[in-house]
Every structure is written in C-alpha cells, then in structure tokens.
Design a protein around this motif. Structure first.
Motif, mmCIF file in Angstrom:
data_model
loop_
_atom_site.group_PDB
_atom_site.id
_atom_site.type_symbol
_atom_site.label_atom_id
_atom_site.label_comp_id
_atom_site.label_asym_id
_atom_site.label_seq_id
_atom_site.Cartn_x
_atom_site.Cartn_y
_atom_site.Cartn_z
ATOM 1 N N HIS A 54 0.844 -1.190 0.000
ATOM 2 C CA HIS A 54 0.000 0.000 0.000
ATOM 3 C C HIS A 54 0.885 1.247 0.000
ATOM 4 C CE1 HIS A 54 -3.893 -2.035 0.771
ATOM 5 N NE2 HIS A 54 -3.098 -2.955 1.272
ATOM 6 N N TYR A 55 0.403 2.265 -0.700
ATOM 7 C CA TYR A 55 1.116 3.544 -0.791
ATOM 8 C C TYR A 55 0.153 4.658 -0.401
ATOM 9 C CZ TYR A 55 3.174 7.734 -2.854
ATOM 10 O OH TYR A 55 3.656 9.013 -3.047
ATOM 11 N N SER A 56 0.679 5.667 0.307
ATOM 12 C CA SER A 56 -0.151 6.818 0.657
ATOM 13 C C SER A 56 0.671 8.095 0.569
ATOM 14 C CB SER A 56 -0.717 6.668 2.078
ATOM 15 O OG SER A 56 0.323 6.697 3.041
ATOM 16 N N ASN A 57 -0.039 9.206 0.390
ATOM 17 C CA ASN A 57 0.588 10.526 0.307
ATOM 18 C C ASN A 57 -0.317 11.538 0.995
ATOM 19 O OD1 ASN A 57 1.213 12.916 -2.381
ATOM 20 N ND2 ASN A 57 2.094 12.834 -0.345
ATOM 21 N N LEU A 58 0.114 12.027 2.161
ATOM 22 C CA LEU A 58 -0.552 13.149 2.809
ATOM 23 C C LEU A 58 0.089 14.398 2.217
ATOM 24 C CD1 LEU A 58 -2.642 14.015 4.927
ATOM 25 C CD2 LEU A 58 -0.800 14.014 6.623
#
Length: 400
Positions: free
Chosen positions: A209-213
């Motif tokens: 999984h990848y995320s970007n805040l």
C-alpha cells in the motif's frame, strides 16, 4: 419496482449503543492536570442499502452519530478523548452529533463509494477506541475483479475526529518524541492512497500500500500474514509489517518501521510476542487522530518514537474452552527503549501493561449485551505517567 427490489431487500440497519466511562490518572508530581474523568452515552445508527438492478448498481449508506454527556467537569475534561472540549473553556457540551451520507456504485466486483468513509487499510485506520468512531470524507474504489486480489484506491479530503462533529483538514500526528516538525500551514485536504492484497493460499496473504498526505509525507507499506497449522487445535500465526516514509516538502519525516508479531494458539489459549523497531530521523508518520498500523499499538501508547525499539508479551484466554462462552481475557506488556530525546541527555524508556476482561451475555432478555473493563498502566522517563480504566457497555440492535 423491479429495478429497486434489491436496493430495498438487501438493505440493513442497526443501532449500536455504547455507554463509556473513562478515568485517566496522571501519577507524577507537576503534571499539568491530575486526572481526566468522563462518562458518556453514544448512539451509532448505520443504514446500508442494497444496489439497484442492472449493469451499474446504485446505493446509498448513512451513518448517524450522537454522543451525550453524562458526567464531566472542566477540571477533569480535555485529556480523555471521550467528549469535545469547549472553545473558550474545558467544559464539554451536553451532546454532539454528526450525520454522514455515502453514495455508492457497483459494477461487477468493483465498488465506488463517495461521501463519509471509514477505510481500514495499513496506511489509514480510523480510530474507534472511544465513544464514537473517527470518520473521513472522500472517495474510495474497491475491486475484486481478479481472483484472490483485493485492490483499494482513493482520496480523503477531510476528517471528523472521534470526539468532534466538525469536519476539518488533515495533518500529521507528532507524538511526544516522534521529533516530527512541520512548516507553515501544516494541514491539507488531500490524502491519496492505493494498494492491493493478494491471497496466495488460505494461509498466506501479502500486501503493498502507498499513501501521500499532500506536502507532508509519502509512505510505502508492506504486509504479510501467514497461519501455520501445527496439530489439531494448534496454530502459529505470523504478522510482518514494514513501512518507509519520507517528507513531501513541508515536514522532516524520515522513518523506517519494522514490526513482527508471532501468536501461538492452543485450544482456548493464545501466546503472543512482538518486536517493533523505528529507524530514521523521525518517528512513525500517520494522519493525526488515526490509529497507526503497528504491532505495538496499545491502549495508551504506540511505541513509535524516533529510534525506539519495543518488545511485547501477550496472553489471551477464551473461557468458552472451559464452558463459559462469551467471557474473554487478555493481558499484555510492552517495553520500549532507545528513544531519541534530542538535546536531552540519555535515551528515553517507557513501558505499558494492559488487561482486558469482557463478557457478552449469551441468552435471555439481555442477550448480546457486552461489558468490558480495560485497565492500563503506563510509565515513562520523558512524558506523563498514566493509570487508566475504561468501562464499556455495548449493545447493537438490528432494525431490519
């Protein structure tokens, strides 16, 4: 109407009631507040429609939440996370509420939801540990078109915290010694996520999984769970987690996390051990208010400070194994050290001990009413010592 038959027939509704008492006692001299103590009643209404017939199914969900203050005072409020805090004083309001609507579309095995969301993924886990759950606004696409592969992607734009009815932009959780620094305007209305989990066998699942805040951090997250049958009634479960997070222009985030949990189950008993390690120039990065997906996330602490190492020993017992179904027991202990204290001399140390006892009534007029007592002791060399008790009564009433 045939087109709407499944929309109605597949719908369901329920009301969950939570009566929540919480006492948090700060044990050392000089603490800003000696204790927090509040008591409240919560109601959570969940409505989920089915989908209309046809190649594109349409539906709608609703989530209504109401929290009612039963006991609180300005000298005991503001540190439990149970009730909102007044803007000019610590006095909690008599009640607070929220209504969330979610539109949804389904094509084959792919679903798009837009509105109020509670995605439960390694990169974002809504906090449900108090009276009412944390929720988000945004859109989420989920797909199982490929056998054994579950895909999720989307964008969150706002958050409503567990003790608030306001929707607001998101920011970073900083913690006591995560040593995370943000620049000007440290909030954003953009949290993007994408990832997939693949079930190789009934025993083995892996995920990425990848995320970007936006402007604050980017994170990669790898997971692996495996269950090994040993003999009849015995198994060994392995849960491995690794993440890497870096800044996205408006913070100093630089963290690598390794977590490993091993649980041996034998009949009604389960014995667990974990190891968790933080490395890099900061502690763990996650959205403020959300639960970090960590093996050493406990009742009070998450042991996610800069450079911290932590170990856990855990024991669970299900009394159904001795003829008392519905009664469960859990105790665990975590010790952490090597915490980077910046300019302060030495390394920080901390430990926490939890005990949970719960019972769900199995029959009679109070069937399915649950009661749980949660006790925690937390000691640290660099922030406040805490003794904590939570008493929770819960019941979910199906409406249809």
């Amino acid at each position: 109407m045939p087109a709407s038959a499944a929309f109605v027939e597949d719908s369901k509704a329920s009301v969950e009631m939570r009566n929540f008492y919480m006492n948090r006692d700060f044990r050392q001299a000089g603490a800003p507040q000696s204790k927090g103590e509040e008591w409240a009643q919560g109601f959570i209404l969940r409505l989920e429609s089915g989908y209309t017939d046809g190649p594109v199914g349409v539906g709608i969900d609703a989530l209504g939440q109401l929290g009612i203050k039963l006991d609180s005072s300005p000298d005991r409020a503001g540190v439990t996370g149970l009730l909102p805090q007044g803007p000019q004083s610590k006095r909690a309001p008599d009640d607070y509420s929220e209504l969330g609507l979610t539109g949804k579309l389904r094509v084959s095995k792919t679903t798009l939801k837009v509105g109020t969301l509670m995605p439960k993924l390694p990169v974002i886990v809504p906090n449900e540990s108090r009276l009412l759950p944390q929720t988000f606004q945004g859109g989420q696409l989920s797909s199982m078109e490929i056998d054994n592969l579950t895909f999720n992607g989307g964008r969150l734009t706002q958050v409503s915290q567990r003790n608030s009815s306001n929707r607001e932009d998101m920011t970073l959780m900083k913690g006591p010694r995560r040593n995370i620094i943000t620049g000007a305007n440290p909030t954003t209305d953009q949290f993007d996520f994408i990832g997939a989990d693949y079930k190789w066998t009934n025993a083995l699942t892996t995920g990425y999984h990848y995320s970007n805040l936006d402007s604050l951090y980017k994170q990669h997250f790898l997971t692996l769970t495996h269950t090994l049958p040993v003999t009849e009634g015995q198994s060994l479960k392995t849960d491995l987690r690794w993440s890497s997070a870096d800044d996205d222009g408006n913070s100093n985030v630089d963290n690598r996390m390794l977590g490993a949990m091993f649980t041996y189950s034998i009949g009604a008993h389960a014995f667990g051990v974990t190891y968790q390690k933080m490395s890099g120039d900061t502690g763990f990065a996650n959205v403020n208010g959300a639960d970090p997906y960590l093996v050493n996330l406990l009742q009070i602490n998450d042991f996610a400070n800069q450079d911290e190492r932590s170990w856990q020993a855990r024991y669970d017992f299900n009394f159904a194994g001795v003829g008392i179904p519905g009664l469960t027991f859990m105790t665990r202990y975590v010790k952490g050290d090597n915490v980077n204290l910046g300019a302060a001399p030495g390394d920080g140390k901390e430990w926490e001990r939890n005990t949970d006892i719960g019972y769900v009534i199995q029959s009679g007029p109070l069937q399915n009413v649950g009661i749980k007592w949660r006790n925690a002791t937390y000691r640290t060399s660099f922030t406040s010592d805490i003794d904590e008790n939570r008493l929770i009564l819960s019941y979910t009433l199906p409406l249809w």
